[in-house]
Structures are given as C-alpha cells and as structure tokens.
Motif scaffolding. Structure first.
Motif, PDB file in Angstrom:
ATOM      1  N   ASP A 125       0.822  -1.219   0.000  1.00 51.79           N
ATOM      2  CA  ASP A 125       0.000   0.000   0.000  1.00 51.79           C
ATOM      3  C   ASP A 125       0.853   1.266   0.000  1.00 51.79           C
ATOM      4  O   ASP A 125       0.522   2.235  -0.672  1.00 51.79           O
ATOM      5  N   GLU A 126       1.959   1.241   0.768  1.00 48.90           N
ATOM      6  CA  GLU A 126       2.802   2.445   0.844  1.00 48.90           C
ATOM      7  C   GLU A 126       3.352   2.834  -0.520  1.00 48.90           C
ATOM      8  O   GLU A 126       3.531   4.011  -0.819  1.00 48.90           O
ATOM      9  N   LEU A 127       3.614   1.824  -1.346  1.00 47.18           N
ATOM     10  CA  LEU A 127       4.154   2.095  -2.685  1.00 47.18           C
ATOM     11  C   LEU A 127       3.051   2.205  -3.731  1.00 47.18           C
ATOM     12  O   LEU A 127       3.328   2.420  -4.913  1.00 47.18           O
ATOM     13  N   GLY A 128       1.794   1.992  -3.318  1.00 43.54           N
ATOM     14  CA  GLY A 128       0.675   2.047  -4.264  1.00 43.54           C
ATOM     15  C   GLY A 128       0.653   0.861  -5.210  1.00 43.54           C
ATOM     16  O   GLY A 128       0.285   0.998  -6.375  1.00 43.54           O
ATOM     17  N   ASP A 129       1.025  -0.332  -4.720  1.00 47.14           N
ATOM     18  CA  ASP A 129       0.981  -1.571  -5.513  1.00 47.14           C
ATOM     19  C   ASP A 129       1.602  -1.409  -6.908  1.00 47.14           C
ATOM     20  O   ASP A 129       0.892  -1.453  -7.925  1.00 47.14           O
ATOM     21  N   PRO A 130       2.916  -1.205  -6.985  1.00 47.99           N
ATOM     22  CA  PRO A 130       3.525  -0.966  -8.316  1.00 47.99           C
ATOM     23  C   PRO A 130       3.532  -2.204  -9.219  1.00 47.99           C
ATOM     24  O   PRO A 130       3.642  -3.335  -8.741  1.00 47.99           O
ATOM     25  N   LEU A 131       3.424  -1.949 -10.523  1.00 51.65           N
ATOM     26  CA  LEU A 131       3.573  -3.012 -11.531  1.00 51.65           C
ATOM     27  C   LEU A 131       5.002  -3.534 -11.451  1.00 51.65           C
ATOM     28  O   LEU A 131       5.943  -2.740 -11.382  1.00 51.65           O
ATOM     29  N   VAL A 132       5.170  -4.868 -11.451  1.00 51.63           N
ATOM     30  CA  VAL A 132       6.530  -5.425 -11.416  1.00 51.63           C
ATOM     31  C   VAL A 132       6.677  -6.481 -12.506  1.00 51.63           C
ATOM     32  O   VAL A 132       5.692  -7.051 -12.979  1.00 51.63           O
TER      33      VAL A 132
END
Ligand code: UDP
Length: 253
Positions: A125-132
C-alpha cells in the motif's frame, strides 16, 4: 456467537481464526475503498453480495478443478476458507484495455487486446501496488519461476471460466485481479486461488450497452454500487432471498 480471534483486517474483509487448524473465517464488510483508500464509503449490502458472488465463482472453479481457498459459506457475510500463505502479488488478467493499462500505454478504454495479458503488481500500500516484472519477482524472492508459471496458468484458467460465465449473462469480462496463496501437504507445496473474486476486483461491462457493473461505479461516481452488484448477482442467478440482510426489493424477484 463466541468471540473469535481476529487474524487480519483489510479494507473490505476481516479474517478470523477458523474452527479447525488450517482454516479461517472470511468476513465481508460493506466498506468500499478506491485509489489506495483515499476514497471511502460504506455501501449497505455490498458485503453480502460479495460473499455470495465470491462463493459462486470459487465453488465453480473448485468444481472444474481449479483449486481455490473456498470451503463453504457459513452465513450471509462469512465463508470458511483454507488458510494460505498469500504471495505478495496481485495477478491481473486483461482482455480489454481499461484503467491503468489505458493510462500507462495510451490505449483507448474498450480496445480489445490481441490476447489476454497477465500482469503482476507488488502488494504494498505504501508504494501504491507498483507493476513489477517477472525479473523483479524472482530477484526479490517473492515467487520462483515455477510459481510464476503456475500463477499464469491458474490466472488464465480463471479467465476462461469467468469470461464464459459472464458472456452467458451478457457481460464482458474486461479484466480482473486475483490473489494466490501457497498451501502445504507435508513437503509438497501447491498454489491455489485465494482472497475473493467479486465485482470489487473485476471490470464487468454490459455487452449491449457498455454499462459498468463493477467497482468503477464507485471509483467514477457512476451511480449506486449495490444496484450494479445486485444486477450481476441477479443475472448469474445468485439471488440472496429474504432474511439475508439485503433488503433491496430488486433482490427478491
Ligand atoms: N484491481 C483490484 N485491486 C487493486 C487494483 C486493481 O481488484 O488493488 C482490479 C481492478 O478492479 C481491475 C483490475 O484489477 O478489475 C485492473 O486494475 P487496473 O490495473 O486497471 O487498476 P485501476 O484502474 O483499478 O487502478
């Protein structure tokens, strides 16, 4: 009911200790959040609908041999599930461009994709669920190459099942998100579908009119969310009857 130990509370669900080892009780709340919980509301009846719909999708998947965490529904807001170790990835399958892929790549919403596209997002959540990428997933140890192959294959089987189900009731499955967990049988590990499958985690468009029947109704202020989910439940024949706590007359046909 006796007080149970809360194991985890998320934005839309609570997990309690289950009656037997290896089980949990999953409780569906009426809370809706979007944009990483910047937008919030309580939508009466949403939890009841999602409990029913997730039961419907997951038990259907179990029946065709796609393993899920679902064991049985306990009551209008709760289901018994298998405890899993959640892989910290959101697995998204897309059939039609919408949402973040449209924004990121400049593809007009509604454009059919040449083939289903599977994407992974790191659950944080802190990173906003980044695409990896798969490289990130393997390098950082979130899953192995074998896990990834199994996850893609599970996700595509879920896509085939859900797309067909939706097509049969005049709905286009644009995209969806699943979560996947590990369970152990002694030394043997396998991956199963976990969390929930509901209009909270899918994009569903009416085939004829394009009307949105999913959480975008809430994200984009397009109308009443419970009405949209009720419409999906009604079309699929998942009809909570009287006494389930959902009092909308549209539910009691
Ligand atoms: N999704 C979800 N939870 C999330 C992010 C996405 O259930 O935290 C679902 C979303 O409802 C949609 C699909 O995954 O069905 C793809 O979402 P997208 O990447 O387009 O992101 P969004 O536009 O929802 O931010």
């Amino acid at each position: 009911m006796a007080r149970r130990k809360k194991v985890y509370e998320g934005k839309a669900k609570i997990l309690y200790e289950g009656p037997e080892p290896g089980t949990l009780v999953q409780y569906f709340k009426d809370d809706a959040t979007a944009f990483n919980a910047e937008k919030r509301a309580t939508i009466e009846g949403k939890g009841v609908l999602n409990n029913r719909l997730s039961e419907f999708f997951m038990s259907g998947l179990n029946a065709i041999g796609v393993p899920t965490h679902f064991i049985r529904r306990l009551n209008m807001r709760e289901q018994l599930i298998r405890a899993v170790e959640i892989i910290p990835l959101e697995v998204v399958v897309r059939n039609v461009a919408a949402g973040s892929i449209s924004k990121r790549l400049g593809i007009e919403e509604g454009t059919a994709l040449p083939r289903p596209i599977v994407e992974f997002y790191f659950k944080n959540d802190e990173l906003g669920d980044p695409l990896v990428s798969e490289e990130h997933i393997i390098a950082f140890g979130w899953a192995t190459q074998q896990d990834l192959d199994d996850m893609v294959s599970l996700a595509l089987r879920v896509n085939d099942f859900l797309s067909g189900l939706m097509l049969g009731v005049g709905i286009k499955l644009v995209d969806f998100k699943i979560e996947i967990g590990r369970i152990w049988d002694g030394d043997y590990m396998r991956l199963i579908v976990a969390d929930e499958i509901s209009p909270d985690s899918c994009r569903l468009w009416d085939i004829e009119t394009g009307k949105k029947l999913d959480k975008d109704v809430f994200r984009r202020d397009l109308g009443n969310l419970a009405d949209a989910y009720t419409e999906v439940a009604r079309r699929l024949g998942v009809m909570p009857g009287p006494g389930t706590g959902v009092t909308k007359p549209t539910l009691i046909n």
